[in-house]
Design an enzyme around this catalytic site. Structure first.
Site, PDB file in Angstrom:
ATOM      1  N   CYS A 176      42.019  11.912  52.128  1.00 14.63           N
ATOM      2  CA  CYS A 176      41.511  11.282  50.925  1.00 14.63           C
ATOM      3  C   CYS A 176      40.083  10.804  51.166  1.00 14.63           C
ATOM      4  CB  CYS A 176      42.393  10.112  50.564  1.00 14.63           C
ATOM      5  SG  CYS A 176      44.125  10.465  50.795  1.00 14.63           S
ATOM      6  N   ARG A 207      36.304  17.463  47.439  1.00 13.70           N
ATOM      7  CA  ARG A 207      37.376  17.550  48.430  1.00 13.70           C
ATOM      8  C   ARG A 207      38.746  17.746  47.798  1.00 13.70           C
ATOM      9  NH1 ARG A 207      36.655  14.497  53.199  1.00 13.70           N
ATOM     10  NH2 ARG A 207      38.728  13.665  52.866  1.00 13.70           N
ATOM     11  N   TRP A 266      44.624  12.149  47.765  1.00 13.42           N
ATOM     12  CA  TRP A 266      45.200  13.489  47.662  1.00 13.42           C
ATOM     13  C   TRP A 266      46.571  13.374  48.298  1.00 13.42           C
ATOM     14  CZ3 TRP A 266      46.608  17.923  50.589  1.00 13.42           C
ATOM     15  CH2 TRP A 266      46.608  19.120  49.868  1.00 13.42           C
ATOM     16  N   ASN A 298      43.019   5.926  54.714  1.00 13.23           N
ATOM     17  CA  ASN A 298      43.272   7.352  54.937  1.00 13.23           C
ATOM     18  C   ASN A 298      44.088   7.452  56.209  1.00 13.23           C
ATOM     19  OD1 ASN A 298      41.653   7.956  52.819  1.00 13.23           O
ATOM     20  ND2 ASN A 298      40.045   8.954  54.019  1.00 13.23           N
ATOM     21  N   GLY A 299      45.023   8.349  56.248  1.00 12.11           N
ATOM     22  CA  GLY A 299      45.796   8.521  57.471  1.00 12.11           C
ATOM     23  C   GLY A 299      47.282   8.399  57.200  1.00 12.11           C
ATOM     24  N   GLU A 355      46.912  39.608  59.548  1.00 16.50           N
ATOM     25  CA  GLU A 355      46.114  38.494  59.050  1.00 16.50           C
ATOM     26  C   GLU A 355      44.642  38.651  59.445  1.00 16.50           C
ATOM     27  OE1 GLU A 355      46.441  36.361  56.907  1.00 16.50           O
ATOM     28  OE2 GLU A 355      44.977  34.801  57.356  1.00 16.50           O
ATOM     29  N   LYS A 384      41.630  38.888  56.744  1.00 14.56           N
ATOM     30  CA  LYS A 384      40.463  38.003  56.765  1.00 14.56           C
ATOM     31  C   LYS A 384      39.187  38.828  56.714  1.00 14.56           C
ATOM     32  CE  LYS A 384      41.733  34.964  55.869  1.00 14.56           C
ATOM     33  NZ  LYS A 384      43.085  34.519  55.679  1.00 14.56           N
ATOM     34  N   GLU A 389      38.693  40.599  53.234  1.00 17.07           N
ATOM     35  CA  GLU A 389      38.430  39.773  52.056  1.00 17.07           C
ATOM     36  C   GLU A 389      37.074  39.080  52.104  1.00 17.07           C
ATOM     37  OE1 GLU A 389      41.198  36.597  51.121  1.00 17.07           O
ATOM     38  OE2 GLU A 389      41.516  36.142  53.228  1.00 17.07           O
ATOM     39  N   HIS A 420      51.749  57.290  65.150  1.00 14.32           N
ATOM     40  CA  HIS A 420      52.428  57.986  64.045  1.00 14.32           C
ATOM     41  C   HIS A 420      51.459  58.271  62.892  1.00 14.32           C
ATOM     42  CE1 HIS A 420      56.295  57.518  65.996  1.00 14.32           C
ATOM     43  NE2 HIS A 420      55.925  56.275  66.286  1.00 14.32           N
ATOM     44  N   LYS A 460      41.098  31.248  44.351  1.00  8.30           N
ATOM     45  CA  LYS A 460      41.814  30.473  45.365  1.00  8.30           C
ATOM     46  C   LYS A 460      43.318  30.503  45.120  1.00  8.30           C
ATOM     47  CE  LYS A 460      42.307  27.996  48.990  1.00  8.30           C
ATOM     48  NZ  LYS A 460      42.344  28.790  50.221  1.00  8.30           N
TER      49      LYS A 460
END
Ligand code: AGP
Length: 630
Positions: free
Chosen positions: A13, A38, A85, A111-112, A503, A507, A510, A526, A625
């Site tokens: 946050c 954020r 958040w 925060n935390g 993956e 990456k 994209e 093959h 996103k």
């Protein structure tokens, strides 16, 4: 402490605090606006005027808070602001910060994650404290109240500082805290442990913030607080105390920031993608936090919401997701099958939802999604429910559609992911899947106490290993500079290395628009082997493990056909250097955790190649996103 509870904490946050000669509300609101990028779901500010505290909090965006403040302004030259958040506990006005104690005189933003908050809450309740929110944060206000108002600190003097110090001794977990009291309206207290917090200084005006952009308009002179430090901000100046309680000379600690606002949002990184890659040690740490018992022997997943007897009866797991989250699921299959011996099937959500899947009583579905809004993943969840099955989701966004429609949720605590390419979401999803595998392993009895303890100890070391991995960045840059002009690439892996290869290829394609494919290394002969020539870089996951010799044989096959091999090898593996063109070293970890480290150089490689090719890695063309359409 018997159990480590799962808590409604927030670790990503925004905090802003101010004391000085100006109107605080305006400065706080402006600071919060500058932290909006954020992501957040609720916000609030509090000011003290004389001895009068005013608080305004909203669920929703800062524009709404601004409207509320326009209609009912609040006054004072000291104050605290926060954007939340949610990680647990719904976004709501009650859960939004700032929070207060019973008397309403102590105000805090946090925060935390307070790990022992349930235990403290119970104790405080017994002592008559009344709680208004579901957050862990509120207990800190009540704990300070205990020492502040009861005279425990000092009968005659209201010493907020001493009360705060005493309260901090009781708290386990991570925090960045801004604290003030209407009984001492000329001071703001700031302290941290594990969550970032800075102090800004400008002639009689002092600020605290979780991030530089919040205060950059006012000052470029910043002190980065370190863990265990505590600062007292007054209009006359700042006192900073070290962990040992001794005063620290400020001059030594002040740093002049040269960033502009755009750079500051990314904490000095040129792109969110790179910032988020570098956030992985912290994100993984947060995902682990509170899920391991203090003696390191047990996993706590209270949020599973299914009792252990029901879980014991699960004999089949279906994992469904899209894109990077699907790749995480493919690794989850290896983890859960190996560790808990439960058969797992993994299916792309868009395929799964339309093929009339068989869901039996002993089946558990796991949906994985960073955003929680992916249309196909939601469709898959609905399909399971239609067939009377149960769904647990692994998700990063509280209150998202996937969370609302699932029977239970295990949150990744990656924090808002802004770059379109998923990075820290992936490694935290893998962290959760590992935790889940160990959890199931214990329930199913496939892991004995000693084995579980060893696996948990390996997990605890993971954030540190991730830091070590990131230290190889310069080597990745060298390779990116050599290979960025190529038009194609192949990624090969075996076992858990295969989804990592997928993956890595995703990456690269994209963010850099280079055509890249991932294959199981043995599959190459093959068909794909026909593509090998000197213009085809082949990235091979060749970490030490059960199939190491076989992967060396695959490397020979590529080399024999004139291919160029970039190997990802275990730190210390000198032998492989002779066989390949380039090596990137991955720190040694246990085999089940190795995909988490191995993907990081691949994320960095894709990033640096994209930048060399002048592509914007944060916003790749044609991509969004969250994919909320089929
Ligand atoms: C990965 O870099 C992509 N952004 C994409 O594949 C993504 O993982 C996919 O769209 C699924 O999103 P989700 O995790 O938010 O459901």
């Amino acid at each position: 402490m018997g159990t480590a509870p799962i808590f409604p904490g927030e670790n990503v946050c925004g905090i802003i605090g101010y004391i000085g000669n100006e109107d605080a509300a305006e400065i706080l609101l402006d600071g919060l606006k500058r932290l909006e990028y954020r992501g957040y779901d609720s916000a609030g500010i509090a000011t003290i005027d004389g001895e009068h505290i005013s608080i305004k909090r909203i669920k929703g965006n800062i524009a709404l808070l601004e409207k509320v403040l326009e209609e009912k302004p609040i006054y004072g030259k000291i104050g605290l602001g926060h954007t939340r958040w949610a990680t647990h506990g719904q976004p709501s006005e009650e859960n939004a910060h700032p929070h207060r104690d019973c008397t309403g005189t102590i105000v805090i933003v946090h925060n935390g994650i307070i790990e022992n908050y349930l235990l403290l809450k119970e104790k405080l309740k017994k002592r008559g404290h009344r709680f208004k929110s579901e957050t862990d944060t509120e207990i800190i206000a009540h704990l300070i109240e205990e020492y502040y108002h009861s005279g425990v600190v000092h009968r005659s003097c209201d010493d907020l500082e001493k009360a705060v110090r005493r309260a901090l001794k009781k708290i386990e977990g991570s925090y960045a805290l801004g604290i003030m009291s209407s009984r001492e309206p000329d001071k703001l207290i700031a302290t941290r442990n594990g969550s970032p917090l800075i102090i800004g200084l400008k002639d009689g005006n002092y600020f605290i913030a979780s991030d530089v952009p919040a205060i950059l308009r006012h000052t470029k002179d910043i002190i980065y607080l370190e863990d265990g430090e505590l600062a007292i901000l007054a209009r006359t100046g700042v006192r900073l105390y070290g962990q040992n309680g001794k005063l620290i000379r400020l001059e030594r600690r002040i740093k002049r920031i040269s960033w502009d606002v755009n750079m500051a949002e990314k904490e000095g990184y040129p792109h969110f993608m790179l910032k988020e890659i570098h956030e992985q040690p912290r994100a993984i740490e947060d995902t682990i936090l509170g899920r391991i018992s203090p003696d390191g022997a047990d996993i706590h997943l209270e949020e599973m919401a299914l009792n252990k007897n029901k879980l014991k009866k699960i004999n089949r797991i279906i994992i469904t997701a899209c894109g990077t989250s699907w790749h995480a699921g493919l690794i989850g299959e290896y983890l859960i099958e190996e560790i808990a011996r439960i058969p797992v099937e993994v299916e792309n959500a868009a395929e799964f939802r339309y093929r009339n899947p068989i869901i039996t009583d002993d089946t558990l579905a796991i949906a994985i999604s960073q955003s929680g809004e992916t249309a196909d993943t939601l469709g898959a969840i609905r399909e399971v429910h239609q067939k009377k099955g149960r769904v647990i989701s692994i998700c990063n966004v509280v209150g998202s559609s996937v969370v609302r429609e699932s029977d239970a949720v295990i949150y990744t605590h990656a924090g808002p992911e802004i770059g379109v390419a998923s990075t820290k979401a992936f490694t935290t999803q893998l962290t959760v899947l590992y935790i889940l595998a160990v959890y199931f392993g214990k329930i199913k009895g496939t892991l004995n106490a000693e084995q579980a303890k060893k696996m948990i100890a390996d997990l605890r070391r993971l954030p540190q290993k991730t830091e070590e991995m990131l230290k190889q960045e310069k080597e990745v840059i060298k390779i990116a500079n050599k290979f960025y002009r190529h038009r194609n690439a192949i990624y090969l892996g075996r076992g858990k290395g295969y989804p990592v290869a997928l993956e890595g290829a995703l990456k690269l394609k994209e963010v850099s628009y280079i055509h890249a494919e991932g294959y199981p290394a043995a599959e190459m002969k093959h068909g794909p082997i026909a593509l090998i020539d000197k213009n085809m870089p082949v990235i091979v996951l060749a970490l030490k493990g059960s199939r190491y010799d076989k992967i060396l044989a695959n490397i020979e096959e590529v080399k024999a056909r004139g291919g160029v091999v970039i190997a990802l090898a275990t730190m210390g593996d000198r032998k492989i250097k002779e066989k390949v063109d380039e090596v990137l070293y991955v720190p040694e970890t246990s085999i089940p955790l190795s995909p988490i480290l191995a993907v990081i150089p691949l994320q960095l490689l894709a990033y640096y190649i994209a930048v060399k090719r002048k592509c914007n890695p944060d916003q790749p063309r044609h991509l969004a996103k969250s994919v909320t359409v089929e």
